[in-house]
Each structure stands twice: as C-alpha cells, then as structure tokens.
Design an enzyme around this catalytic site. Structure first.
Site, PDB file in Angstrom:
ATOM      1  N   VAL A  60       0.808  -1.230   0.000  1.00 33.91           N
ATOM      2  CA  VAL A  60       0.000   0.000   0.000  1.00 33.91           C
ATOM      3  C   VAL A  60       0.840   1.279   0.000  1.00 33.91           C
ATOM      4  O   VAL A  60       0.300   2.366  -0.186  1.00 33.91           O
ATOM      5  CB  VAL A  60      -1.007   0.042   1.180  1.00 33.91           C
ATOM      6  CG1 VAL A  60      -2.107  -0.993   1.003  1.00 33.91           C
ATOM      7  CG2 VAL A  60      -0.297  -0.101   2.516  1.00 33.91           C
ATOM      8  N   SER A 140      -5.501   5.786  15.337  1.00 29.77           N
ATOM      9  CA  SER A 140      -5.237   5.113  16.619  1.00 29.77           C
ATOM     10  C   SER A 140      -5.544   6.082  17.742  1.00 29.77           C
ATOM     11  O   SER A 140      -5.525   7.300  17.545  1.00 29.77           O
ATOM     12  CB  SER A 140      -3.764   4.709  16.714  1.00 29.77           C
ATOM     13  OG  SER A 140      -3.424   4.314  18.040  1.00 29.77           O
ATOM     14  N   TYR A 154       5.297   6.441  14.579  1.00 29.43           N
ATOM     15  CA  TYR A 154       3.955   5.836  14.551  1.00 29.43           C
ATOM     16  C   TYR A 154       2.909   6.855  14.994  1.00 29.43           C
ATOM     17  O   TYR A 154       1.869   7.036  14.356  1.00 29.43           O
ATOM     18  CB  TYR A 154       3.937   4.609  15.465  1.00 29.43           C
ATOM     19  CG  TYR A 154       2.615   3.869  15.484  1.00 29.43           C
ATOM     20  CD1 TYR A 154       2.343   2.879  14.548  1.00 29.43           C
ATOM     21  CD2 TYR A 154       1.638   4.160  16.440  1.00 29.43           C
ATOM     22  CE1 TYR A 154       1.134   2.191  14.562  1.00 29.43           C
ATOM     23  CE2 TYR A 154       0.426   3.487  16.460  1.00 29.43           C
ATOM     24  CZ  TYR A 154       0.177   2.499  15.519  1.00 29.43           C
ATOM     25  OH  TYR A 154      -1.025   1.833  15.531  1.00 29.43           O
TER      26      TYR A 154
HETATM   27  P1  NAD Z   1      -1.208  -6.651  12.141  1.00 23.26           P
HETATM   28  O1  NAD Z   1       0.278  -6.512  12.120  1.00 23.26           O
HETATM   29  O2  NAD Z   1      -1.832  -7.813  12.863  1.00 23.26           O
HETATM   30  O3  NAD Z   1      -1.767  -6.655  10.629  1.00 23.26           O
HETATM   31  C1  NAD Z   1      -1.352  -5.711   9.689  1.00 23.26           C
HETATM   32  C2  NAD Z   1      -1.391  -6.336   8.303  1.00 23.26           C
HETATM   33  O4  NAD Z   1      -0.965  -5.332   7.374  1.00 23.26           O
HETATM   34  C3  NAD Z   1      -0.448  -7.528   8.139  1.00 23.26           C
HETATM   35  O5  NAD Z   1      -1.124  -8.620   7.546  1.00 23.26           O
HETATM   36  C4  NAD Z   1       0.655  -6.985   7.219  1.00 23.26           C
HETATM   37  O6  NAD Z   1       1.214  -7.977   6.353  1.00 23.26           O
HETATM   38  C5  NAD Z   1      -0.094  -5.924   6.439  1.00 23.26           C
HETATM   39  N1  NAD Z   1       0.808  -4.898   5.895  1.00 23.26           N
HETATM   40  C6  NAD Z   1       1.836  -4.281   6.535  1.00 23.26           C
HETATM   41  N2  NAD Z   1       2.439  -3.436   5.699  1.00 23.26           N
HETATM   42  C7  NAD Z   1       1.780  -3.499   4.518  1.00 23.26           C
HETATM   43  C8  NAD Z   1       1.947  -2.865   3.271  1.00 23.26           C
HETATM   44  N3  NAD Z   1       2.934  -1.970   3.065  1.00 23.26           N
HETATM   45  N4  NAD Z   1       1.100  -3.172   2.273  1.00 23.26           N
HETATM   46  C9  NAD Z   1       0.116  -4.083   2.447  1.00 23.26           C
HETATM   47  N5  NAD Z   1      -0.089  -4.720   3.609  1.00 23.26           N
HETATM   48  C10 NAD Z   1       0.745  -4.435   4.633  1.00 23.26           C
HETATM   49  O7  NAD Z   1      -1.761  -5.258  12.706  1.00 23.26           O
HETATM   50  P2  NAD Z   1      -3.121  -4.884  13.503  1.00 23.26           P
HETATM   51  O8  NAD Z   1      -2.774  -4.865  14.943  1.00 23.26           O
HETATM   52  O9  NAD Z   1      -4.272  -5.659  13.016  1.00 23.26           O
HETATM   53  O10 NAD Z   1      -3.268  -3.361  13.054  1.00 23.26           O
HETATM   54  C11 NAD Z   1      -4.047  -2.955  11.948  1.00 23.26           C
HETATM   55  C12 NAD Z   1      -4.130  -1.447  11.952  1.00 23.26           C
HETATM   56  O11 NAD Z   1      -4.672  -1.004  13.194  1.00 23.26           O
HETATM   57  C13 NAD Z   1      -2.778  -0.753  11.810  1.00 23.26           C
HETATM   58  O12 NAD Z   1      -2.924   0.413  11.021  1.00 23.26           O
HETATM   59  C14 NAD Z   1      -2.439  -0.374  13.240  1.00 23.26           C
HETATM   60  O13 NAD Z   1      -1.553   0.716  13.307  1.00 23.26           O
HETATM   61  C15 NAD Z   1      -3.808  -0.035  13.775  1.00 23.26           C
HETATM   62  N6  NAD Z   1      -3.956  -0.068  15.219  1.00 23.26           N
HETATM   63  C16 NAD Z   1      -3.675  -1.204  15.921  1.00 23.26           C
HETATM   64  C17 NAD Z   1      -3.820  -1.204  17.303  1.00 23.26           C
HETATM   65  C18 NAD Z   1      -3.494  -2.431  18.123  1.00 23.26           C
HETATM   66  O14 NAD Z   1      -3.449  -2.318  19.358  1.00 23.26           O
HETATM   67  N7  NAD Z   1      -3.286  -3.595  17.525  1.00 23.26           N
HETATM   68  C19 NAD Z   1      -4.263  -0.057  17.966  1.00 23.26           C
HETATM   69  C20 NAD Z   1      -4.569   1.080  17.215  1.00 23.26           C
HETATM   70  C21 NAD Z   1      -4.401   1.057  15.838  1.00 23.26           C
END
Ligand code: NAD
Length: 255
Positions: A60, A140, A154
């Site tokens: 992406v 977030s 981040y």
């Molecule tokens: P995760 O690491 O479990 O999943 C993220 C997915 O994105 C992975 O499958 C990865 O392969 C894919 N990815 C990473 N870089 C990519 C790229 N350049 N192109 C295409 N795909 C790509 O993460 P998550 O915890 O499910 O987080 C998802 C979103 O939620 C993120 O934006 C994260 O910052 C946000 N978020 C997470 C939390 C948390 O506590 N887990 C809290 C707030 C926000």
C-alpha cells in the site's frame, strides 16, 4: 441479523492479520464481497479464501500498486462501495525521538500515512462516480493521547491519518462519500499479545489507563468498522471514531 453489507464491494488493506482479518470475516458475514489486500501473500490469500473473497497482493505504500488495486476492483466488480484502509506497521526501531533515525521515521510515515493518502486518492474517484461510498481509515488512540513509551513516527503517522481523514470527510460530504477515522485503543492482536505475554509488567503499565481494564479484541473493532461501512452510519462523516475501552475519557480509572 440483517445483511447490512449485502453485495457491497469492500477493499480491506492488511486483511491477512489482526483487525483486517477480523473485519474481512465480519464484512463477509454481513454479505459483502471482500477484496483482501496484503503484502504477505500467504496470509492475505488465506484470509480471502476463508471468506470467499478475492486476494490482491499489493504494497500500500506503492502508488502504482494502489492505483492498479482500486481501478482493477472498479473494473472487475463494476463498483467500489467500501475502502477500509487499515494496513500499518509498528516496527521496533521506531522509539524515542532521541533514538529513532530518519530511515525508520520515513518508512513508518510511508506505510502508515502516505498509503492512506494513496488509497483515498484512488478510491474516491470511483465512489464519486457512483455518488456513494464509505471510507474508513485506521488511525489510533495515540493520535489523541501522548505516551511516555514513545513510538514517535507511529504517533505522528496516525495524527496525519486523523487530520487527513477529517478534511476528506468534509470535502466530499455533499457528494455521498463518507470518510471516517477509526481510532482503536490497545487491541489484543497476535503481535501485541506476544510482546505483552512475555512481559506482564509492560502490559499492566498500559492496562492501568484503560477504564475497562483489558485490551480490546479485533472482533470488537470489526463490529465498529462494519457499522461505519454500513448505511446505519449514514449521518457520520469526518469523525474521530473511538473504540478504545474508554481510555481517552479517563483521568483516574477504577482499581
Ligand atoms: P497486524 O500486524 O496484525 O496486521 C497488519 C497487516 O498489514 C499484516 O497482515 C501486514 O502484512 C499488512 N501490511 C503491513 N504493511 C503493509 C503494506 N505496506 N502493504 C500491504 N499490507 C501491509 O496489525 P493490527 O494490529 O491488526 O493493526 C491494523 C491497523 O490497526 C494498523 O494500522 C495499526 O496501526 C492499527 N492499530 C492497531 C492497534 C493495536 O493495538 N493492535 C491499535 C490502534 C491502531
């Protein structure tokens, strides 16, 4: 339950894991046609297969790949109803500003913020053409709260997602395209749990600030995303949509 997303075409980035995967399952259960996008081909394909959707391998942060993704979806399905721009990274070399190099800073901004700019830039024209669409960008709670346990790039990247989303929501509000920023609190995704299961003190340092006293689940976030994607949220745009166990409302939490 009523199938709120029946036959809606939904692109989910980062669908191979965590919040994206839970949302792919939830969207499909509500009737959507899911296009699962991920850099990780095994995980993304597994997600697509599980929900009877299509897998598209794409980075992406690559403008040409994102343009091809959305133009391809519009061409194959004849429409684009929902874009959940969710892929993001949180690498260990993003830490205190005193220790974080410009390479890590630029990488995180590119994957977390520039990617959302690309996804909106190439999704919105298709939605404008059909006079309707819902975009959910994952920011977030750290876009709203500071932490002494800094991940400086981040945090800045999520602030950019939040303010970009607000502006897009306002700009396109009268043309039927809703754009909302999802702000999850700390969510028990495999990555986060692996980190904290190993170190209960680090987990507790965070949980003390959450009124509910626990991490959220990916399924709880998926429910909120499905709501924002659906017509139940037809009067909601440009919002900072918090799903955070109350963390941003807290001063003192229960014992
Ligand atoms: P995760 O690491 O479990 O999943 C993220 C997915 O994105 C992975 O499958 C990865 O392969 C894919 N990815 C990473 N870089 C990519 C790229 N350049 N192109 C295409 N795909 C790509 O993460 P998550 O915890 O499910 O987080 C998802 C979103 O939620 C993120 O934006 C994260 O910052 C946000 N978020 C997470 C939390 C948390 O506590 N887990 C809290 C707030 C926000």
């Amino acid at each position: 339950m009523q199938a709120r997303l029946q036959d809606r075409v939904a692109v989910i980035t980062g669908a191979g894991s965590g919040i994206g995967l839970a949302t792919a399952r939830r969207f499909a259960s509500e009737g959507a046609k899911v296009v699962a996008v991920d850099l990780n081909e095994d995980a993304g394909k597994a997600a697509a297969d599980e929900v009877g959707g299509e897998f598209v391998a794409a980075d992406v942060s690559d403008e040409a790949a994102v343009k091809a993704l959305f133009d391809g979806v519009a061409e194959r399905y004849g429409r684009l109803d929902i874009a959940f721009n969710n892929a993001g990274i949180s690498p260990p070399d993003d830490d205190s500003i005193l220790d974080t190099g410009v390479e890590a800073w630029e990488r995180v901004l590119k994957v977390n913020s520039t990617s959302v700019y690309f996804c909106c830039k190439y999704a919105i024209p298709h939605m404008l053409a059909q006079g309707k669409g819902s975009i959910i960008n994952t920011a977030s709670f750290v876009a709203l709260l500071g932490a002494a346990t800094s991940q400086i790039a981040y945090t800045a990247s999520k602030g950019a997602v939040l303010s970009m989303t607000r502006e897009l929501g306002v700009q396109f509000a009268r043309q039927g395209v809703r754009v909302n920023a999802l702000c999850p609190g700390p969510i028990a995704t495999p990555l986060l749990m692996e980190l904290f299961a190993k170190d209960p003190e680090r987990a507790q340092r965070r949980l003390v600030h959450v009124p509910m006293g626990r991490f959220g689940t990916p399924e709880e976030i998926a429910g909120a995303v499905a709501f924002l994607a659906s017509d139940d949220a037809s009067f909601i745009t440009a919002s900072t949509f918090l799903v955070d166990g109350g963390i941003t409302g807290a001063y003192v939490t229960p014992l």
